[in-house]
Design an enzyme around this catalytic site. Structure first.
Site, PDB file in Angstrom:
ATOM      1  N   VAL A 101      15.663  -6.732   0.153  1.00 41.91           N
ATOM      2  CA  VAL A 101      16.574  -5.573   0.705  1.00 41.91           C
ATOM      3  C   VAL A 101      17.017  -6.171   2.035  1.00 41.91           C
ATOM      4  O   VAL A 101      16.254  -6.481   2.943  1.00 41.91           O
ATOM      5  CB  VAL A 101      16.152  -4.242   1.018  1.00 41.91           C
ATOM      6  CG1 VAL A 101      16.965  -3.243   1.552  1.00 41.91           C
ATOM      7  CG2 VAL A 101      15.484  -3.730  -0.490  1.00 41.91           C
ATOM      8  N   ARG A 122     -26.198  12.529  23.922  1.00 38.02           N
ATOM      9  CA  ARG A 122     -27.081  13.158  25.066  1.00 38.02           C
ATOM     10  C   ARG A 122     -26.789  12.330  26.436  1.00 38.02           C
ATOM     11  O   ARG A 122     -26.755  13.297  27.290  1.00 38.02           O
ATOM     12  CB  ARG A 122     -28.654  12.955  24.534  1.00 38.02           C
ATOM     13  CG  ARG A 122     -28.867  13.590  23.159  1.00 38.02           C
ATOM     14  CD  ARG A 122     -30.281  13.259  23.064  1.00 38.02           C
ATOM     15  NE  ARG A 122     -31.381  13.922  23.939  1.00 38.02           N
ATOM     16  CZ  ARG A 122     -32.582  13.699  23.831  1.00 38.02           C
ATOM     17  NH1 ARG A 122     -33.239  12.893  22.831  1.00 38.02           N
ATOM     18  NH2 ARG A 122     -33.442  14.390  24.764  1.00 38.02           N
ATOM     19  N   TRP A 141     -33.713   9.953  16.743  1.00 38.86           N
ATOM     20  CA  TRP A 141     -32.398  10.167  17.249  1.00 38.86           C
ATOM     21  C   TRP A 141     -31.446   9.101  16.888  1.00 38.86           C
ATOM     22  O   TRP A 141     -31.639   7.895  17.206  1.00 38.86           O
ATOM     23  CB  TRP A 141     -32.403  10.383  18.761  1.00 38.86           C
ATOM     24  CG  TRP A 141     -33.161  11.518  19.430  1.00 38.86           C
ATOM     25  CD1 TRP A 141     -34.286  12.006  19.502  1.00 38.86           C
ATOM     26  CD2 TRP A 141     -32.187  12.846  19.513  1.00 38.86           C
ATOM     27  NE1 TRP A 141     -34.394  13.064  19.940  1.00 38.86           N
ATOM     28  CE2 TRP A 141     -33.350  13.808  19.856  1.00 38.86           C
ATOM     29  CE3 TRP A 141     -30.938  13.151  19.595  1.00 38.86           C
ATOM     30  CZ2 TRP A 141     -32.648  15.063  20.285  1.00 38.86           C
ATOM     31  CZ3 TRP A 141     -30.511  14.306  19.923  1.00 38.86           C
ATOM     32  CH2 TRP A 141     -31.327  15.518  20.392  1.00 38.86           C
ATOM     33  N   GLU A 161      10.244  -5.675  -3.624  1.00 42.49           N
ATOM     34  CA  GLU A 161       9.057  -6.350  -2.945  1.00 42.49           C
ATOM     35  C   GLU A 161       9.651  -7.830  -2.580  1.00 42.49           C
ATOM     36  O   GLU A 161       9.896  -8.724  -3.761  1.00 42.49           O
ATOM     37  CB  GLU A 161       7.849  -6.359  -3.523  1.00 42.49           C
ATOM     38  CG  GLU A 161       6.688  -7.632  -2.875  1.00 42.49           C
ATOM     39  CD  GLU A 161       6.486  -7.041  -1.400  1.00 42.49           C
ATOM     40  OE1 GLU A 161       6.385  -8.185  -0.578  1.00 42.49           O
ATOM     41  OE2 GLU A 161       6.355  -5.977  -0.768  1.00 42.49           O
ATOM     42  N   ASN A 177      -2.113   3.899   2.683  1.00 43.47           N
ATOM     43  CA  ASN A 177      -2.301   4.453   1.567  1.00 43.47           C
ATOM     44  C   ASN A 177      -2.223   6.068   1.441  1.00 43.47           C
ATOM     45  O   ASN A 177      -1.511   6.542   0.432  1.00 43.47           O
ATOM     46  CB  ASN A 177      -3.683   4.116   0.954  1.00 43.47           C
ATOM     47  CG  ASN A 177      -3.911   2.847   0.050  1.00 43.47           C
ATOM     48  OD1 ASN A 177      -3.393   2.472  -0.962  1.00 43.47           O
ATOM     49  ND2 ASN A 177      -4.064   1.796   1.052  1.00 43.47           N
ATOM     50  N   CYS A 207      -6.396  -6.987   3.835  1.00 44.69           N
ATOM     51  CA  CYS A 207      -7.542  -7.024   4.502  1.00 44.69           C
ATOM     52  C   CYS A 207      -8.461  -8.020   3.892  1.00 44.69           C
ATOM     53  O   CYS A 207      -9.465  -8.551   4.703  1.00 44.69           O
ATOM     54  CB  CYS A 207      -8.425  -5.663   4.384  1.00 44.69           C
ATOM     55  SG  CYS A 207      -7.185  -4.529   5.366  1.00 44.69           S
ATOM     56  N   ARG A 227       3.000  10.625 -11.072  1.00 43.17           N
ATOM     57  CA  ARG A 227       2.134  11.622 -11.496  1.00 43.17           C
ATOM     58  C   ARG A 227       2.645  12.798 -11.762  1.00 43.17           C
ATOM     59  O   ARG A 227       2.229  13.535 -12.353  1.00 43.17           O
ATOM     60  CB  ARG A 227       1.046  11.348 -11.008  1.00 43.17           C
ATOM     61  CG  ARG A 227       0.035  10.252 -11.417  1.00 43.17           C
ATOM     62  CD  ARG A 227      -1.438  10.452 -10.631  1.00 43.17           C
ATOM     63  NE  ARG A 227      -1.539  10.217  -9.316  1.00 43.17           N
ATOM     64  CZ  ARG A 227      -1.650   9.164  -8.644  1.00 43.17           C
ATOM     65  NH1 ARG A 227      -2.004   7.903  -9.342  1.00 43.17           N
ATOM     66  NH2 ARG A 227      -1.865   9.064  -7.382  1.00 43.17           N
ATOM     67  N   ALA A 279       0.797  -1.094   0.074  1.00 40.75           N
ATOM     68  CA  ALA A 279      -0.120  -0.296  -0.128  1.00 40.75           C
ATOM     69  C   ALA A 279       0.727   1.326   0.086  1.00 40.75           C
ATOM     70  O   ALA A 279       0.880   2.276  -0.918  1.00 40.75           O
ATOM     71  CB  ALA A 279      -1.155  -0.038   1.286  1.00 40.75           C
ATOM     72  N   ASP A 313       2.546   0.363   8.133  1.00 41.28           N
ATOM     73  CA  ASP A 313       2.320  -0.382   9.391  1.00 41.28           C
ATOM     74  C   ASP A 313       3.852  -0.442   9.897  1.00 41.28           C
ATOM     75  O   ASP A 313       3.878  -0.803  11.267  1.00 41.28           O
ATOM     76  CB  ASP A 313       2.180  -1.999   9.012  1.00 41.28           C
ATOM     77  CG  ASP A 313       0.741  -1.960   8.486  1.00 41.28           C
ATOM     78  OD1 ASP A 313      -0.030  -0.904   8.489  1.00 41.28           O
ATOM     79  OD2 ASP A 313       0.174  -3.023   8.263  1.00 41.28           O
TER      80      ASP A 313
END
Length: 466
Positions: free
Chosen positions: A85, A453, A445, A38, A316, A48, A25, A14, A294
């Site tokens: 790495v 409340r 409510w 990776e 992200n 997830c 970009r 991520a 993380d």
């Protein structure tokens, strides 16, 4: 023409690939060369979704991949899978990498950088007990982990005896997934209730639902051994008071920041072991090293302390911030309020802000209220009950935390509380929030406002009692 700057990323999920995509970009390959390493077989995926893949709710692993390596490479991002790495040399601005698929001479080499992004994620906790590394014991952190577990279950998991060690988010989600596949599931948790991310009184509601779904949950039990057979495969999970037969074991004990490389490189770590960064996600004391996801600690906007929060939403966002800054723009990540949502069977579980123990640890004094309400107007078909617990600071009435446990329509209501926490609202001010109402969606409510409340009244009563 000047050579392009070199952006090197450790970790292809991520944070790492969001940073790469955002930086690309902003700057083309003639200005910025991007290389990502990776060590697993997958990148840019949703960890997830692993419990839902294992449980047969969604397809995997391809369905969980947001962007393929080929798509990244088509955008001039040099993504290298199965490449680990092994060291960072900050003084010489280089990393040592190893090709995991082609070991031997030439498998390791040094790669230089101008900007280094550390996105190494987290590692599942594995207690140091006999048998923990036996065949049939699975962590659930990467798609490689999910694939190993799914292949172990095969097409027919009916009757498989599964023991889940730990009843946090991953633990309860995996317990449900395995139960849906037809396994006999036992969850072993050392705390007195599952879901230590909730206060114990709210965790008890989760415990009851797990039992209704046929999941045996043993609490107050710490695992002392994973017993194996002559073939080296797991046969049982042992605690001080019992033994639970197991054909497979899933570890759901939580995670810790994976910062081994950072620690060896002398980079600053916090109390959880996570990297410390500034608001721009630059590692403290370094102009050329960034970190996110993380493997870092973040500022808790409610307590004012740093904490480790392992969630893909933050990862992200960290990547977007890092990519913007490396690409020549400007962005910051101000912090979190600790929002999380999950489900077990039909029960939705949500929390944001502080638990009671966390508020005490921060030196805060508070009042608490717990209310029962419904997801819709009581007369409208499908109205389901939910329990809302709210913490508010004594004297000021500042909202400190909310926990919600209920059926359909309960979980995402926590977002209202998350916004209120971010804005620093008091519970009194929350009672005036202009939330949407119609009988199919909410009582007059809303359940969160009912709790606000009650909390406001409790704060007022506390002030009068002084």
């Amino acid at each position: 023409m000047a050579a392009p700057r070199r952006m090197v990323i450790i970790g292809g999920d991520a944070t790492g690939m969001s940073a790469a995509s955002r930086a690309r970009r902003l700057k083309g390959p003639d200005e910025l060369e991007i290389t990502a390493f990776e060590r697993s077989s997958f990148a840019s995926y949703s960890a997830c979704g692993i419990p839902y893949w294992v449980g047969g709710v969604v397809d995997g692993p391809e369905a969980l991949i947001a962007r393929t390596p080929e798509e990244h490479r088509a955008r001039d991002i040099d993504l290298r899978l199965r490449t680990e790495v092994t060291a960072i040399e900050t003084g010489r601005q280089r990393v040592r990498v190893r090709d995991l698929d082609h070991p031997g001479p030439g498998a390791e080499r040094w790669v230089g950088y101008d900007d280094l992004v550390i996105a190494t994620g987290a590692r599942p906790l594995r207690p140091e007990i006999p048998g923990i590394d036996a065949q049939g014991v699975y962590g659930v952190q990467t798609l490689d982990d999910g694939r190993a577990l799914a292949e172990s279950l095969g097409e027919r998991a009916e009757g498989v005896r599964a023991v889940v060690v730990g009843a946090g988010y991953i633990g309860v989600e995996m317990a449900e997934a395995l139960r849906r596949r037809g396994c006999h599931v036992t969850v072993v948790e050392r705390d007195e209730q599952p879901m230590s991310t909730l206060d114990p009184d709210m965790g008890r509601l989760v415990h009851e639902t797990m039992g209704e779904f046929g999941i045996e949950t043993v609490t107050g039990a710490e695992v002392t051994e994973v017993r194996t057979g002559d073939d080296g495969r797991v046969r049982a999970v042992c605690t001080k008071d019992g033994e639970y037969p197991a054909d497979l074991v899933v570890l759901g004990l939580g995670v810790r920041p994976e910062t081994t490389l950072a620690r060896e490189a002398g980079l600053p770590l916090g109390s959880s072991g996570g990297l410390l960064t500034d608001l721009a996600m630059r590692v403290r004391g370094r102009e050329d090293i960034w970190a996110g996801g993380d493997c870092v600690e973040v500022l808790d906007l409610v307590s004012g302390r740093s904490r480790h929060v392992a969630l893909g939403t933050h990862a992200n966002k960290h990547g977007q911030v890092i990519g913007t800054n490396v690409g020549g723009g400007y962005a910051t990540f101000p912090g979190v309020v600790g929002t999380a949502v999950s489900k077990i069977c039909e029960l939705e579980i949500a929390r944001t802000g502080l638990l009671e123990a966390e508020a005490r640890a921060a030196g805060l004094q508070f009042v608490t209220v717990t209310t029962e309400s419904t997801s819709r107007s009581g007369y409208y078909p499908g109205a389901r009950s939910m329990t809302v617990k709210m913490l508010a600071e004594r004297r000021t009435g500042r909202l400190l935390g909310v926990q919600i446990v209920g059926r359909e329509g309960a979980g995402k209501r926590v977002d209202v509380a998350a916004v209120a926490l971010t804005a620093g609202m008091t519970v009194e001010r929350m009672t005036s929030l202009d939330l949407g109402y119609a009988p199919p969606f909410s009582p007059v409510w809303d359940p969160v406002l009912v709790a606000a409340r009650r909390a406001a009244a409790e704060v007022s009563r506390d002030l009068r009692g002084r």
